[in-house]
Each structure stands twice: as structure tokens, then as C-alpha cells.
Scaffold this motif. Structure first.
Motif, short mmCIF file in Angstrom:
data_model
loop_
_atom_site.label_atom_id
_atom_site.label_comp_id
_atom_site.label_asym_id
_atom_site.label_seq_id
_atom_site.Cartn_x
_atom_site.Cartn_y
_atom_site.Cartn_z
N THR A 63 0.94 -1.26 0.21
CA THR A 63 0.05 -0.19 0.28
C THR A 63 0.84 1.33 -0.03
O THR A 63 0.36 2.36 -0.42
N HIS A 64 2.05 1.21 0.48
CA HIS A 64 3.02 2.33 0.57
C HIS A 64 3.35 2.60 -0.88
O HIS A 64 3.20 3.77 -1.34
N THR A 65 3.61 1.68 -1.78
CA THR A 65 3.74 1.92 -3.29
C THR A 65 2.40 2.43 -3.83
O THR A 65 2.71 3.42 -4.73
N ILE A 66 1.34 2.10 -3.68
CA ILE A 66 0.01 2.54 -4.15
C ILE A 66 -0.13 3.88 -3.89
O ILE A 66 -0.36 4.76 -4.64
N ASN A 67 0.29 4.27 -2.45
CA ASN A 67 0.21 5.57 -2.18
C ASN A 67 1.16 6.54 -2.71
O ASN A 67 0.84 7.42 -3.43
N ALA A 68 2.62 5.94 -2.88
CA ALA A 68 3.23 6.80 -3.70
C ALA A 68 3.02 7.03 -5.09
O ALA A 68 3.13 8.03 -5.74
N LEU A 69 2.63 5.98 -5.70
CA LEU A 69 2.10 6.26 -7.23
C LEU A 69 1.19 7.26 -7.24
O LEU A 69 0.99 8.25 -8.15
N CYS A 70 0.01 7.12 -6.43
CA CYS A 70 -1.28 8.34 -6.43
C CYS A 70 -0.51 9.74 -6.17
O CYS A 70 -0.98 10.60 -6.93
N GLU A 71 0.55 9.72 -5.25
CA GLU A 71 0.82 11.11 -5.27
C GLU A 71 1.73 11.47 -6.61
O GLU A 71 1.62 12.58 -6.84
N ILE A 72 2.39 10.48 -7.06
CA ILE A 72 3.37 11.03 -8.22
C ILE A 72 2.39 11.46 -9.40
O ILE A 72 2.73 12.39 -10.06
N LEU A 73 1.45 10.52 -9.51
CA LEU A 73 0.35 10.62 -10.73
C LEU A 73 -0.70 11.67 -10.46
O LEU A 73 -1.37 11.96 -11.34
N ASP A 74 -0.82 12.20 -9.19
CA ASP A 74 -1.70 12.86 -8.87
C ASP A 74 -3.09 12.22 -9.33
O ASP A 74 -3.89 12.78 -10.14
#
Length: 85
Positions: A63-74
Motif C-alpha cells: 500500500t506504500h507503493t500504491i500511495n506513492a504512485l497516487c501522489e506521483i501521478l496525482d
């Protein structure tokens, strides 16, 4: 919270003997729409190449990776993954 949701979905599939899975198909479409390459994710945003490999095979990611991807890709989680029965 996302971990508990994923765990419940997995248990639901396991006990009902269905083939269910999380697909990262929306992620690849979102990458194209945002004009961000896998190279940029790895070298500019420090996303692990291993995590991207796991996503290509629809394997588990954190979920850390999913969160990071959501932040990066807005974007929203729905733009990263989808649950398929």
C-alpha cells in the motif's frame, strides 16, 4: 485501511473458491495519460523496478507503493488498480 480491504477481498475469493485478482491495468493507462515513463518512475521518483515488474504480472504490491504512485501521478486508487472477479 487498504491492507484490510485487500485482505477481505482475498479471503472472500479464497473461501468462495473463485478466481479473483487485483489488476494494475488502469495504472498503465494512467501512466500514458500523465506522460510519465517507467524510467522516470524508477530514476526520478525512486519507485522500485521490482515493484513495476510485480505490477506487470498483477502480483501483490505494498500500500506504500500504491500511495506513492497516487501522489506521483496525482490520481485516485481507482486509476492504479481494479478488482476483477
Amino acid at each position: 485501511m487498504a491492507n484490510s480491504i485487500i485482505a477481505r477481498l482475498w479471503l472472500s475469493c479464497k473461501y468462495k473458491e473463485r478466481t479473483c485478482m487485483i489488476s494494475y491495468e488502469p495504472f498503465w493507462n494512467t501512466l500514458k495519460l500523465k506522460n510519465i515513463s517507467q524510467y522516470q518512475l524508477i530514476h526520478k521518483y525512486n519507485i522500485s523496478a521490482g515493484q513495476l515488474s510485480r505490477m506487470r504480472s498483477n502480483s501483490n504490491i505494498s500500500t506504500h507503493t500504491i500511495n506513492a504512485l497516487c501522489e506521483i501521478l496525482d490520481c485516485k486508487v481507482q486509476d492504479i488498480l481494479i478488482y476483477k472477479k
